[in-house]
Design an enzyme around this catalytic site. Structure first.
Site, short mmCIF file in Angstrom:
data_model
loop_
_atom_site.label_atom_id
_atom_site.label_comp_id
_atom_site.label_asym_id
_atom_site.label_seq_id
_atom_site.Cartn_x
_atom_site.Cartn_y
_atom_site.Cartn_z
N SER A 112 25.26 0.28 81.66
CA SER A 112 25.46 -0.18 82.47
C SER A 112 24.38 -1.21 83.10
O SER A 112 24.31 -2.31 83.03
CB SER A 112 24.96 1.07 83.95
OG SER A 112 25.99 0.88 85.16
N HIS A 120 32.07 6.83 82.63
CA HIS A 120 30.51 5.92 82.82
C HIS A 120 30.41 6.11 81.67
O HIS A 120 28.95 4.74 81.50
CB HIS A 120 31.01 5.80 83.51
CG HIS A 120 30.15 4.33 84.26
ND1 HIS A 120 30.06 3.22 84.53
CD2 HIS A 120 28.50 4.22 83.98
CE1 HIS A 120 28.87 2.36 84.31
NE2 HIS A 120 28.26 3.22 84.68
#
Length: 310
Positions: free
Chosen positions: A131, A275
């Site tokens: 991320s 995610h």
């Protein structure tokens, strides 16, 4: 002199195994993680915290975590990568690292990573970023191609976008201290479509909630205005991209941006993953990562998207 030979051989039997064992640094347990952190001062004067794990004689591998996480983010994946020398940093403002009033752009995070490698006397490393950490890793590889051997981007993009009206902006900008680690916002922040170790998640939420408000907002401003598409051609390292098809932050459009930015990269899609795919499926993520990092020759490039079925 021959009389001493057996004694010397006996001595080696006891000394050599001890030296071998000394090269293996165990992965800290969740309860021990925070206390396992060391610190190092960078050339800039900033102090970064980090956890070193695995085989100290293995390939140096720098692990860069995501927004408001810290080095603990890698604790579920690390046991599967322990043949490598793993160095998991706390980004500035996160975990036990310094949290200056300014600044939190990708350039600041990438510069810290470069100075960390210098401080650890590591000339070149494989780099794995998740991320926010994957954006810092991209810029590190663009600015310092001589420092990055291979690059793994987990749940990534070249530009997050967002801004007023987006879920992240509207929720983060109204945060105030103290943040309740068990409140609805933090539960949503750490929501996953698949089960994740609850002890790990509880500690992650608590440490994330302790991140100073100016860091939450400083990073957020950087994510809105920074885009790495233009500098992607400067990245010379081979690139692997891992993406969960249920990623709550970076959808397929973000992956298409990555594909255009890194047309020769290897892409792998994790069906049903979110995610934090390497928390949800650490063993499967590790296999894909190691197949890429440890390949003796460049693997064939699959058609995008590839697939790893959890």
């Amino acid at each position: 002199m021959r009389l001493f030979a057996p004694a010397a051989a006996l001595l080696l039997m006891f000394v050599v195994p001890e030296a071998v064992r000394a090269t293996d640094i165990p992965i800290p347990a969740q309860a021990d993680w925070a206390n396992a952190k060391r610190t190092v001062q960078l050339a800039s004067g900033l102090t970064l915290a980090y956890v070193e794990m695995g085989n100290t004689d293995g390939p140096p591998t720098l692990l860069i975590h995501g927004y408001t996480d810290n080095s603990r983010s890698w604790s579920l994946l690390a046991p599967h990568l322990k043949a490598r020398r793993l160095l998991a940093i706390d980004l500035r403002g996160h975990g036990k690292s310094d949290a200056p009033a300014c600044c939190y752009d990708y350039a600041d995070l990438a510069n810290d990573a470069a100075e960390f490698l210098d401080a650890m006397k590591i000339a070149k490393a494989d780099v794995i970023g998740h991320s926010l950490g994957s954006l810092a890793a991209q810029l590190l590889a663009a600015q310092h191609p001589e420092k990055v051997d291979q690059l793994v981007l987990i749940s990534s993009t070249t530009g997050m976008g967002g801004g007023p009206g987006s879920w992240m902006w509207d929720n983060v900008m109204k945060l105030g201290a103290p943040i309740d680690p068990n409140g609805q916002f933090m539960k949503d922040w750490y929501a996953n479509p698949n089960p994740v170790d609850e002890d790990f998640l509880g500690r992650e939420r608590a440490e994330s909630a302790a991140v100073p408000i100016h860091v939450w907002k400083g990073v957020l401003w950087a994510t809105v205005i920074d885009d790495l598409t233009g500098v992607a051609p400067l990245v010379k390292a081979p690139v692997l991209v891992l993406w969960g098809e249920k990623d709550q932050l970076f959808d397929l459009a973000h992956q298409e941006k990555l594909e255009k930015a890194y047309p020769e990269a290897e892409f792998m899609v994790f069906r049903e993953a979110g995610h934090n795919l390497f928390w949800e499926f650490p063993d499967k993520a590790a296999r894909v990562i190691l197949d890429f990092l440890d390949a003796e020759e460049e693997p064939p490039l699959p058609d995008f998207p590839g697939e790893a079925t959890p």
